[in-house]
Design a protein around this motif. Structure first.
Motif, PDB file in Angstrom:
ATOM      1  N   ASN A   1       7.457 -24.785  -6.745  1.00  0.00           N
ATOM      2  CA  ASN A   1       8.459 -25.613  -6.063  1.00  0.00           C
ATOM      3  C   ASN A   1       8.355 -27.069  -6.497  1.00  0.00           C
ATOM      4  O   ASN A   1       9.365 -27.736  -6.741  1.00  0.00           O
ATOM      5  N   ILE A   2       7.120 -27.566  -6.607  1.00  0.00           N
ATOM      6  CA  ILE A   2       6.919 -28.958  -7.018  1.00  0.00           C
ATOM      7  C   ILE A   2       7.367 -29.150  -8.469  1.00  0.00           C
ATOM      8  O   ILE A   2       8.032 -30.134  -8.801  1.00  0.00           O
ATOM      9  N   LYS A   3       7.041 -28.177  -9.345  1.00  0.00           N
ATOM     10  CA  LYS A   3       7.459 -28.274 -10.746  1.00  0.00           C
ATOM     11  C   LYS A   3       8.974 -28.244 -10.865  1.00  0.00           C
ATOM     12  O   LYS A   3       9.552 -28.939 -11.716  1.00  0.00           O
ATOM     13  N   ARG A   4       9.642 -27.445 -10.032  1.00  0.00           N
ATOM     14  CA  ARG A   4      11.112 -27.382 -10.046  1.00  0.00           C
ATOM     15  C   ARG A   4      11.693 -28.737  -9.668  1.00  0.00           C
ATOM     16  O   ARG A   4      12.613 -29.237 -10.329  1.00  0.00           O
ATOM     17  N   LEU A   5      11.143 -29.375  -8.622  1.00  0.00           N
ATOM     18  CA  LEU A   5      11.629 -30.698  -8.215  1.00  0.00           C
ATOM     19  C   LEU A   5      11.427 -31.725  -9.325  1.00  0.00           C
ATOM     20  O   LEU A   5      12.268 -32.599  -9.537  1.00  0.00           O
ATOM     21  N   GLN A   6      10.309 -31.616 -10.033  1.00  0.00           N
ATOM     22  CA  GLN A   6      10.048 -32.548 -11.119  1.00  0.00           C
ATOM     23  C   GLN A   6      10.990 -32.298 -12.293  1.00  0.00           C
ATOM     24  O   GLN A   6      11.442 -33.248 -12.947  1.00  0.00           O
ATOM     25  N   ALA A   7      11.295 -31.032 -12.552  1.00  0.00           N
ATOM     26  CA  ALA A   7      12.156 -30.694 -13.686  1.00  0.00           C
ATOM     27  C   ALA A   7      13.584 -31.192 -13.483  1.00  0.00           C
ATOM     28  O   ALA A   7      14.223 -31.639 -14.437  1.00  0.00           O
ATOM     29  N   ILE A   8      14.077 -31.141 -12.242  1.00  0.00           N
ATOM     30  CA  ILE A   8      15.448 -31.597 -11.992  1.00  0.00           C
ATOM     31  C   ILE A   8      15.496 -33.100 -11.716  1.00  0.00           C
ATOM     32  O   ILE A   8      16.550 -33.642 -11.431  1.00  0.00           O
ATOM     33  N   ARG A   9      14.321 -33.737 -11.820  1.00  0.00           N
ATOM     34  CA  ARG A   9      14.204 -35.192 -11.659  1.00  0.00           C
ATOM     35  C   ARG A   9      14.730 -35.668 -10.304  1.00  0.00           C
ATOM     36  O   ARG A   9      15.363 -36.714 -10.212  1.00  0.00           O
ATOM     37  N   SER A  10      14.450 -34.889  -9.259  1.00  0.00           N
ATOM     38  CA  SER A  10      14.843 -35.333  -7.923  1.00  0.00           C
ATOM     39  C   SER A  10      13.903 -36.446  -7.470  1.00  0.00           C
ATOM     40  O   SER A  10      12.818 -36.642  -8.040  1.00  0.00           O
ATOM     41  N   ASN A  11      14.294 -37.158  -6.432  1.00  0.00           N
ATOM     42  CA  ASN A  11      13.469 -38.246  -5.924  1.00  0.00           C
ATOM     43  C   ASN A  11      12.100 -37.724  -5.491  1.00  0.00           C
ATOM     44  O   ASN A  11      11.076 -38.327  -5.804  1.00  0.00           O
TER      45      ASN A  11
ATOM     46  N   GLY B   1      10.543 -35.081  -6.596  1.00  0.00           N
ATOM     47  CA  GLY B   1       9.776 -34.704  -7.772  1.00  0.00           C
ATOM     48  C   GLY B   1       9.166 -35.907  -8.471  1.00  0.00           C
ATOM     49  O   GLY B   1       8.019 -35.871  -8.916  1.00  0.00           O
ATOM     50  N   ILE B   2       9.929 -36.985  -8.560  1.00  0.00           N
ATOM     51  CA  ILE B   2       9.439 -38.205  -9.206  1.00  0.00           C
ATOM     52  C   ILE B   2       8.278 -38.788  -8.400  1.00  0.00           C
ATOM     53  O   ILE B   2       7.285 -39.252  -8.959  1.00  0.00           O
ATOM     54  N   ARG B   3       8.380 -38.763  -7.078  1.00  0.00           N
ATOM     55  CA  ARG B   3       7.299 -39.293  -6.238  1.00  0.00           C
ATOM     56  C   ARG B   3       6.049 -38.433  -6.350  1.00  0.00           C
ATOM     57  O   ARG B   3       4.933 -38.958  -6.317  1.00  0.00           O
ATOM     58  N   HIS B   4       6.212 -37.116  -6.510  1.00  0.00           N
ATOM     59  CA  HIS B   4       5.055 -36.255  -6.760  1.00  0.00           C
ATOM     60  C   HIS B   4       4.392 -36.647  -8.075  1.00  0.00           C
ATOM     61  O   HIS B   4       3.166 -36.754  -8.146  1.00  0.00           O
ATOM     62  N   GLN B   5       5.193 -36.879  -9.114  1.00  0.00           N
ATOM     63  CA  GLN B   5       4.654 -37.243 -10.426  1.00  0.00           C
ATOM     64  C   GLN B   5       3.878 -38.547 -10.368  1.00  0.00           C
ATOM     65  O   GLN B   5       2.827 -38.679 -10.980  1.00  0.00           O
ATOM     66  N   ARG B   6       4.405 -39.516  -9.643  1.00  0.00           N
ATOM     67  CA  ARG B   6       3.783 -40.839  -9.590  1.00  0.00           C
ATOM     68  C   ARG B   6       2.648 -40.924  -8.588  1.00  0.00           C
ATOM     69  O   ARG B   6       1.982 -41.958  -8.500  1.00  0.00           O
ATOM     70  N   GLY B   7       2.447 -39.880  -7.793  1.00  0.00           N
ATOM     71  CA  GLY B   7       1.356 -39.888  -6.823  1.00  0.00           C
ATOM     72  C   GLY B   7       1.634 -40.786  -5.636  1.00  0.00           C
ATOM     73  O   GLY B   7       0.709 -41.358  -5.054  1.00  0.00           O
ATOM     74  N   LEU B   8       2.907 -40.912  -5.270  1.00  0.00           N
ATOM     75  CA  LEU B   8       3.292 -41.731  -4.122  1.00  0.00           C
ATOM     76  C   LEU B   8       3.654 -40.836  -2.945  1.00  0.00           C
ATOM     77  O   LEU B   8       3.898 -39.643  -3.125  1.00  0.00           O
ATOM     78  N   PRO B   9       3.722 -41.369  -1.724  1.00  0.00           N
ATOM     79  CA  PRO B   9       4.134 -40.558  -0.586  1.00  0.00           C
ATOM     80  C   PRO B   9       5.540 -40.001  -0.809  1.00  0.00           C
ATOM     81  O   PRO B   9       6.423 -40.695  -1.308  1.00  0.00           O
ATOM     82  N   VAL B  10       5.741 -38.737  -0.441  1.00  0.00           N
ATOM     83  CA  VAL B  10       6.969 -38.034  -0.771  1.00  0.00           C
ATOM     84  C   VAL B  10       7.982 -38.103   0.368  1.00  0.00           C
ATOM     85  O   VAL B  10       9.180 -38.077   0.143  1.00  0.00           O
TER      86      VAL B  10
ATOM     87  N   THR C   1      -4.094 -42.744   0.992  1.00  0.00           N
ATOM     88  CA  THR C   1      -4.458 -41.359   0.711  1.00  0.00           C
ATOM     89  C   THR C   1      -3.765 -40.882  -0.550  1.00  0.00           C
ATOM     90  O   THR C   1      -4.375 -40.256  -1.415  1.00  0.00           O
ATOM     91  N   ARG C   2      -2.484 -41.176  -0.682  1.00  0.00           N
ATOM     92  CA  ARG C   2      -1.724 -40.742  -1.855  1.00  0.00           C
ATOM     93  C   ARG C   2      -1.980 -41.627  -3.074  1.00  0.00           C
ATOM     94  O   ARG C   2      -2.063 -41.157  -4.190  1.00  0.00           O
ATOM     95  N   LYS C   3      -2.079 -42.949  -2.854  1.00  0.00           N
ATOM     96  CA  LYS C   3      -2.163 -43.885  -3.975  1.00  0.00           C
ATOM     97  C   LYS C   3      -3.581 -44.032  -4.511  1.00  0.00           C
ATOM     98  O   LYS C   3      -3.769 -44.541  -5.604  1.00  0.00           O
ATOM     99  N   GLY C   4      -4.577 -43.625  -3.747  1.00  0.00           N
ATOM    100  CA  GLY C   4      -5.954 -43.791  -4.173  1.00  0.00           C
ATOM    101  C   GLY C   4      -6.547 -45.042  -3.555  1.00  0.00           C
ATOM    102  O   GLY C   4      -5.910 -45.707  -2.742  1.00  0.00           O
ATOM    103  N   GLY C   5      -7.748 -45.369  -3.943  1.00  0.00           N
ATOM    104  CA  GLY C   5      -8.452 -46.502  -3.366  1.00  0.00           C
ATOM    105  C   GLY C   5      -7.766 -47.821  -3.644  1.00  0.00           C
ATOM    106  O   GLY C   5      -6.877 -47.917  -4.483  1.00  0.00           O
ATOM    107  N   PRO C   6      -8.182 -48.880  -2.924  1.00  0.00           N
ATOM    108  CA  PRO C   6      -7.544 -50.188  -3.116  1.00  0.00           C
ATOM    109  C   PRO C   6      -7.814 -50.736  -4.507  1.00  0.00           C
ATOM    110  O   PRO C   6      -8.901 -50.592  -5.054  1.00  0.00           O
TER     111      PRO C   6
END
Length: 124
Positions: free
Chosen positions: A78-88, A90-99, A110-115
């Motif tokens: 499901n996550i790969k499908r969202l990334q493939a269609i370049r949905s918002n 999916g892009i946030r999953h790729q960048r490691g940001l809150p979805v 938690t999503r972005k990593g340490g300070p």
């Protein structure tokens, strides 16, 4: 340590709590499985016989719950499908940001990593 569906469940915990260690089985499903098996919910997992472990595994299979590897593959797909269609999302999953719309100017560690300190580099 008893094994159900290829997962070691902690023997010292009560059945409904031990079953939650199987990926895809949460509180509600664990209670359903224990109730349908006819076992005592206060029973500890290490007290189960092989026959009882097999009955628990067969109940999960009969109910057609998607658990463990199949569920992990489905979620990853499901996550790969969202990334493939370049949905918002999916892009946030790729960048490691809150979805799901959380703020990122503060928090979201938690999503972005340490300070990451950003500052001036001084000459010596």
């Amino acid at each position: 340590m008893p094994r159900i569906l290829g997962v070691d469940i902690p023997g010292n915990k009560k059945l409904p709590f031990a079953l939650r260690y199987i990926y895809g089985i949460g509180p509600t499903r664990a209670d359903q499985v224990v109730a349908e098996s006819g076992l005592d919910a206060d029973m500890r997992a290490h007290e189960l016989s092989e026959e009882q472990l097999n009955s628990l595994a067969s109940i999960v299979a009969d109910k057609q719950f998607i658990v463990e590897g199949d569920l992990r593959r489905e979620v990853a797909g499901n996550i790969k499908r969202l990334q493939a269609i370049r949905s918002n999302r999916g892009i946030r999953h790729q960048r490691g940001l809150p979805v799901r719309g959380q703020r990122t100017s503060t928090n979201a560690r938690t999503r972005k990593g340490g300070p990451k300190t950003v500052g001036v580099v001084r000459k010596k």
